[in-house]
Design a protein around this motif. Sequence first.
Motif, PDB file in Angstrom:
ATOM      1  N   ASP A 199     110.229  90.612  54.483  1.00  0.00           N
ATOM      2  CA  ASP A 199     110.936  91.210  53.386  1.00  0.00           C
ATOM      3  C   ASP A 199     112.059  90.380  52.729  1.00  0.00           C
ATOM      4  N   ASP A 200     112.243  89.309  54.101  1.00  0.00           N
ATOM      5  CA  ASP A 200     113.398  88.376  54.397  1.00  0.00           C
ATOM      6  C   ASP A 200     113.236  87.212  52.278  1.00  0.00           C
ATOM      7  N   ALA A 201     113.951  87.627  52.426  1.00  0.00           N
ATOM      8  CA  ALA A 201     114.368  86.467  50.788  1.00  0.00           C
ATOM      9  C   ALA A 201     114.722  85.431  50.854  1.00  0.00           C
ATOM     10  N   THR A 202     115.064  84.520  52.250  1.00  0.00           N
ATOM     11  CA  THR A 202     115.671  83.896  52.072  1.00  0.00           C
ATOM     12  C   THR A 202     115.084  82.481  51.458  1.00  0.00           C
ATOM     13  N   GLY A 203     116.393  81.845  50.481  1.00  0.00           N
ATOM     14  CA  GLY A 203     116.043  80.857  49.759  1.00  0.00           C
ATOM     15  C   GLY A 203     115.075  81.109  48.282  1.00  0.00           C
ATOM     16  N   LEU A 204     114.310  82.344  47.911  1.00  0.00           N
ATOM     17  CA  LEU A 204     113.721  82.831  47.210  1.00  0.00           C
ATOM     18  C   LEU A 204     115.218  82.665  45.820  1.00  0.00           C
ATOM     19  N   ASP A 205     114.049  81.865  44.676  1.00  0.00           N
ATOM     20  CA  ASP A 205     114.865  81.989  43.866  1.00  0.00           C
ATOM     21  C   ASP A 205     114.939  83.419  42.946  1.00  0.00           C
ATOM     22  N   ASP A 206     115.940  83.983  42.172  1.00  0.00           N
ATOM     23  CA  ASP A 206     115.885  85.196  41.460  1.00  0.00           C
ATOM     24  C   ASP A 206     114.924  85.041  40.810  1.00  0.00           C
ATOM     25  N   ASP A 207     114.044  84.041  40.189  1.00  0.00           N
ATOM     26  CA  ASP A 207     112.794  84.188  39.580  1.00  0.00           C
ATOM     27  C   ASP A 207     111.536  83.952  39.886  1.00  0.00           C
ATOM     28  N   GLU A 208     111.671  84.400  41.376  1.00  0.00           N
ATOM     29  CA  GLU A 208     109.839  83.811  42.131  1.00  0.00           C
ATOM     30  C   GLU A 208     109.832  85.102  43.186  1.00  0.00           C
ATOM     31  N   ALA A 209     108.424  84.982  43.683  1.00  0.00           N
ATOM     32  CA  ALA A 209     109.088  86.580  44.514  1.00  0.00           C
ATOM     33  C   ALA A 209     107.355  86.357  45.628  1.00  0.00           C
ATOM     34  N   VAL A 210     106.798  87.241  46.347  1.00  0.00           N
ATOM     35  CA  VAL A 210     105.892  86.278  47.746  1.00  0.00           C
ATOM     36  C   VAL A 210     105.080  87.707  47.450  1.00  0.00           C
ATOM     37  N   VAL A 211     103.905  87.158  47.745  1.00  0.00           N
ATOM     38  CA  VAL A 211     102.240  87.929  47.731  1.00  0.00           C
ATOM     39  C   VAL A 211     101.618  87.730  49.120  1.00  0.00           C
ATOM     40  N   PHE A 248      85.856  88.484  52.636  1.00  0.00           N
ATOM     41  CA  PHE A 248      86.274  90.255  52.857  1.00  0.00           C
ATOM     42  C   PHE A 248      86.660  91.001  53.686  1.00  0.00           C
ATOM     43  N   LEU A 249      88.361  91.914  53.007  1.00  0.00           N
ATOM     44  CA  LEU A 249      88.640  92.400  53.155  1.00  0.00           C
ATOM     45  C   LEU A 249      89.915  91.638  54.002  1.00  0.00           C
ATOM     46  N   GLY A 250      89.670  90.559  54.402  1.00  0.00           N
ATOM     47  CA  GLY A 250      90.387  89.280  55.379  1.00  0.00           C
ATOM     48  C   GLY A 250      91.708  89.260  54.081  1.00  0.00           C
ATOM     49  N   SER A 251      92.888  89.043  54.736  1.00  0.00           N
ATOM     50  CA  SER A 251      94.010  88.363  54.164  1.00  0.00           C
ATOM     51  C   SER A 251      94.362  87.581  54.490  1.00  0.00           C
ATOM     52  N   SER A 252      95.263  86.360  53.159  1.00  0.00           N
ATOM     53  CA  SER A 252      95.533  84.831  53.297  1.00  0.00           C
ATOM     54  C   SER A 252      96.937  85.062  54.827  1.00  0.00           C
ATOM     55  N   ALA A 253      96.624  83.559  55.189  1.00  0.00           N
ATOM     56  CA  ALA A 253      97.503  83.767  56.683  1.00  0.00           C
ATOM     57  C   ALA A 253      98.641  83.559  56.585  1.00  0.00           C
ATOM     58  N   GLN A 254      99.686  83.793  55.357  1.00  0.00           N
ATOM     59  CA  GLN A 254     100.829  83.650  55.294  1.00  0.00           C
ATOM     60  C   GLN A 254     101.231  84.118  53.397  1.00  0.00           C
ATOM     61  N   CYS A 255     102.237  84.446  53.294  1.00  0.00           N
ATOM     62  CA  CYS A 255     102.081  85.081  51.784  1.00  0.00           C
ATOM     63  C   CYS A 255     102.576  83.788  51.022  1.00  0.00           C
ATOM     64  N   VAL A 256     102.488  83.693  49.599  1.00  0.00           N
ATOM     65  CA  VAL A 256     102.114  82.930  49.121  1.00  0.00           C
ATOM     66  C   VAL A 256     103.050  82.769  47.319  1.00  0.00           C
ATOM     67  N   ARG A 257     104.601  82.222  48.044  1.00  0.00           N
ATOM     68  CA  ARG A 257     105.109  81.590  46.537  1.00  0.00           C
ATOM     69  C   ARG A 257     104.534  81.866  45.015  1.00  0.00           C
ATOM     70  N   VAL A 258     105.321  82.613  44.153  1.00  0.00           N
ATOM     71  CA  VAL A 258     104.652  82.253  42.792  1.00  0.00           C
ATOM     72  C   VAL A 258     106.002  82.648  42.227  1.00  0.00           C
ATOM     73  N   ASP A 259     105.700  82.144  40.957  1.00  0.00           N
ATOM     74  CA  ASP A 259     107.132  82.570  39.613  1.00  0.00           C
ATOM     75  C   ASP A 259     106.818  84.420  39.343  1.00  0.00           C
ATOM     76  N   ALA A 260     107.916  84.541  39.214  1.00  0.00           N
ATOM     77  CA  ALA A 260     107.665  86.547  39.371  1.00  0.00           C
ATOM     78  C   ALA A 260     107.353  86.785  38.210  1.00  0.00           C
ATOM     79  N   ASP A 261     108.097  86.139  36.980  1.00  0.00           N
ATOM     80  CA  ASP A 261     107.438  87.043  35.554  1.00  0.00           C
ATOM     81  C   ASP A 261     105.557  86.269  34.849  1.00  0.00           C
TER      82      ASP A 261
END
Length: 90
Positions: free
Chosen positions: A22-34, A63-76
């Motif tokens: 949930d820590d959004a430190t360093g994220l721009d307003d138009d960025e998201a992490v997934v 299959f049924l696995g998840s990425s090692a870390q969250c990926v930063r993407v453009d929210a729009d």
Amino acid sequence: MSPRLLTCLLAATALLSVGCDDDATGLDDDEAVVRIVNASPAVGEVDVLVSGNAQTNASDVTFLGSSAQCVRVDADDPELTFQQTGSTAT
């Protein structure tokens, strides 16, 4: 219980059990992490590209696995591409 229902339940459990910090430190307003979860038994391992760039922290997701870390993407316009591991995007 049908195999399809069981697969859906397992995928939903996986989606609910993995999340991004949930820590959004360093994220721009138009960025998201997934976090990427592979809920498709048909494709095998998948790699993730963001804006055409391979994400090393989101590669070889089984299959049924998840990425090692969250990926930063453009929210729009996240521009996410999924491809089978070892193949090339078209």
